[in-house]
Write an enzyme that holds these catalytic residues in place. Structure first.
Site, PDB file in Angstrom:
ATOM      1  N   SER A  89       0.794  -1.221   0.000  1.00 37.73           N
ATOM      2  CA  SER A  89       0.000   0.000   0.000  1.00 37.73           C
ATOM      3  C   SER A  89       0.828   1.275   0.000  1.00 37.73           C
ATOM      4  CB  SER A  89      -0.948  -0.010   1.200  1.00 37.73           C
ATOM      5  OG  SER A  89      -1.673   1.187   1.301  1.00 37.73           O
ATOM      6  N   TRP A  90       1.610   1.519   1.053  1.00 36.52           N
ATOM      7  CA  TRP A  90       2.310   2.803   1.041  1.00 36.52           C
ATOM      8  C   TRP A  90       3.475   2.779   0.073  1.00 36.52           C
ATOM      9  CZ3 TRP A  90       5.350   5.173   5.705  1.00 36.52           C
ATOM     10  CH2 TRP A  90       6.280   4.277   6.224  1.00 36.52           C
ATOM     11  N   GLU A 125      17.327  -1.116  -0.031  1.00 42.77           N
ATOM     12  CA  GLU A 125      16.174  -0.993   0.858  1.00 42.77           C
ATOM     13  C   GLU A 125      16.450  -0.058   2.032  1.00 42.77           C
ATOM     14  OE1 GLU A 125      12.880  -3.919   3.038  1.00 42.77           O
ATOM     15  OE2 GLU A 125      14.756  -4.770   2.245  1.00 42.77           O
ATOM     16  N   ASP A 148       7.938  -2.006  11.028  1.00 46.95           N
ATOM     17  CA  ASP A 148       7.492  -3.280  11.592  1.00 46.95           C
ATOM     18  C   ASP A 148       8.028  -3.607  12.987  1.00 46.95           C
ATOM     19  OD1 ASP A 148       6.872  -3.130   8.925  1.00 46.95           O
ATOM     20  OD2 ASP A 148       7.411  -5.177   8.445  1.00 46.95           O
TER      21      ASP A 148
END
Length: 438
Positions: free
Chosen positions: A22-23, A408, A161
């Protein structure tokens, strides 16, 4: 970005992240917008095909062409289409949690590029009702105490997370033997285990998933305060600061509709001001930044983490016309070389915190999207102080990519890249910052 395009969306990276997040999707559209706005529009509309009846926008829309064994937790674990009392769509499989609502700003970015074209007008007319439904779900179903701060019910919803601010809540969650079925962590097939959350943490992630699933994803049942609800109900400054910015952008989108809707615009301006005011309750004099609040225990979660700087992402003019009283204190805390002002981006945890780990996901490394959020907020202020910080962020972001490529996340001290390769939001936001002609 083009390599990671899979027909109607862009995956974050092959292997580790094979579905639509989603984001990530919202961030990715900033890159597409620099050279292909049609693709950016398709990306967002593809994500919203997974929107639930109550407005929830899931954090994953699953690709049916990807084998169930390729990712955990997959659609067979969420079972949202069958266990949500008809809230989730039947046409696509999705997760049952959300990500921060950065999608409103992503739509506005696309609309501003060519607001008068028929294609843009049609895109906005399709997206505005979906965005409104998404935002109003958060503002109503996720604010049971009516204090104008939205809760998250899983660490994954924050986007961060295994961040240290969740430790205290997770430590208090007991996972009884047999309460979660056996599972295989596919993330460890594609990444160094030293870069990923622990198995102990994952057990609690899965426990919270099942807790929501067993309550048919009903927010009232999940947030119930009578002892029958789920144990992770937290007010997060990052999520709520993004709601402030999203509400400001909804107000602008309402005026760009054809015909314009000044009543809607006024409503969203009021929402932005109300949530911005409520954020003041998360200020910590002790830490000199904002903190999260555990709603179950009614106590602050005192960690010096990157989310504590979240109001810096809010673009000027600030709701109410002036920056909050704590704004300058946030800048000073950010510029501390012994805590956060490191050579390669802003660390997710203060480097002088004993829990700091320079390679462990959201427990120390620097992430490109967080630096970008702060950069875009600070660039709208126009003061000498914010201009200095913004230029410092630009220099750091350029070094991160120049030395390691589209990775990342990074060790904030020496710039060593970690996580997966060819990471889409890094590529997209780099394009937005350094290759944006409009």
């Amino acid at each position: 970005l083009d390599k990671n395009w899979v027909g109607s969306s862009t995956i974050p990276a092959f292997g580790l992240y094979p579905h639509q997040w989603s984001w990530d999707t919202a961030f990715i559209t900033y890159g597409h917008a620099t050279y292909n706005t049609t693709k950016a529009q398709i990306e967002l509309e593809s994500l919203f095909e997974g929107q639930w009846e109550n407005g929830l926008l899931p954090h994953i829309v699953f690709n049916p062409n990807v084998a169930p064994s390729a990712y955990f937790p997959g659609s067979d674990y969420w079972v949202s289409s069958k266990m949500s009392n008809d809230l989730a769509p039947l046409e696509v499989e999705t997760s049952g949690i959300v990500n921060p609502p950065v999608h409103v700003s992503a739509v506005l970015n696309l609309v501003r590029r060519d607001p008068s074209s028929p294609e843009t007008k049609a895109f906005l007319s399709r997206m505005y009702p979906k965005l409104s439904k998404w935002m109003n779900y958060l503002l109503t179903e996720r604010d049971p105490d009516g204090n104008s701060l939205v809760y998250i019910r899983h660490p994954w919803e924050s986007g961060m997370d295994n961040a240290p601010q969740w430790d205290e809540v997770l430590d208090n969650i007991t996972v009884p033997a047999g309460s979660i079925p056996p599972y295989h962590r596919t993330d460890l097939n594609h990444s160094n285990p030293k870069d990923r959350p622990s198995n102990w943490t994952y057990d609690r992630f899965v426990f919270l998933m099942i807790c929501a699933r067993n309550r048919s994803y009903s927010e009232a049942a999940i947030a119930a305060s009578d002892g029958t609800g789920c144990p992770f109900i937290v007010e997060d400054p990052l999520f709520n600061s993004i709601i402030v910015q999203a509400s400001k952008d909804m107000a602008e989108l309402a005026l760009l509709l054809k015909p314009a809707n000044p009543t809607e615009s006024k409503y969203w301006i009021e929402v932005a001001g109300r949530v911005a005011k409520a954020l003041e309750s998360l200020w910590s004099d002790e830490l000199r930044m904002l903190i999260s609040r555990d709603m179950r225990a009614n106590k602050p979660l005192l960690s010096r983490v990157i989310a504590g700087f979240a109001p810096l992402l809010i673009r000027q003019p600030f709701p109410g016309g002036s920056s909050p009283s704590y704004y300058d204190s946030l800048l000073r805390s950010l510029l501390s070389p012994t805590s956060f002002w490191t050579r390669y981006g802003v660390p997710t945890l203060a480097i002088d915190d004993p829990r700091f780990n320079r390679r462990l996901y959201w427990r120390g490394p620097a992430w490109y999207n967080m630096d970008w959020l702060f950069l875009r907020g600070l660039q709208t202020v126009g003061s000498n102080a914010t201009d200095i910080v913004a230029q410092g962020l630009l220099n750091r972001m350029e070094s991160m990519v120049d030395e390691s490529g589209m990775r990342e996340y990074w060790d904030p001290l020496n710039g060593t890249a970690h996580g997966t390769n060819s990471f889409s939001w890094t590529a997209a936001l780099h394009l937005d910052v350094f290759c944006n002609d409009k």
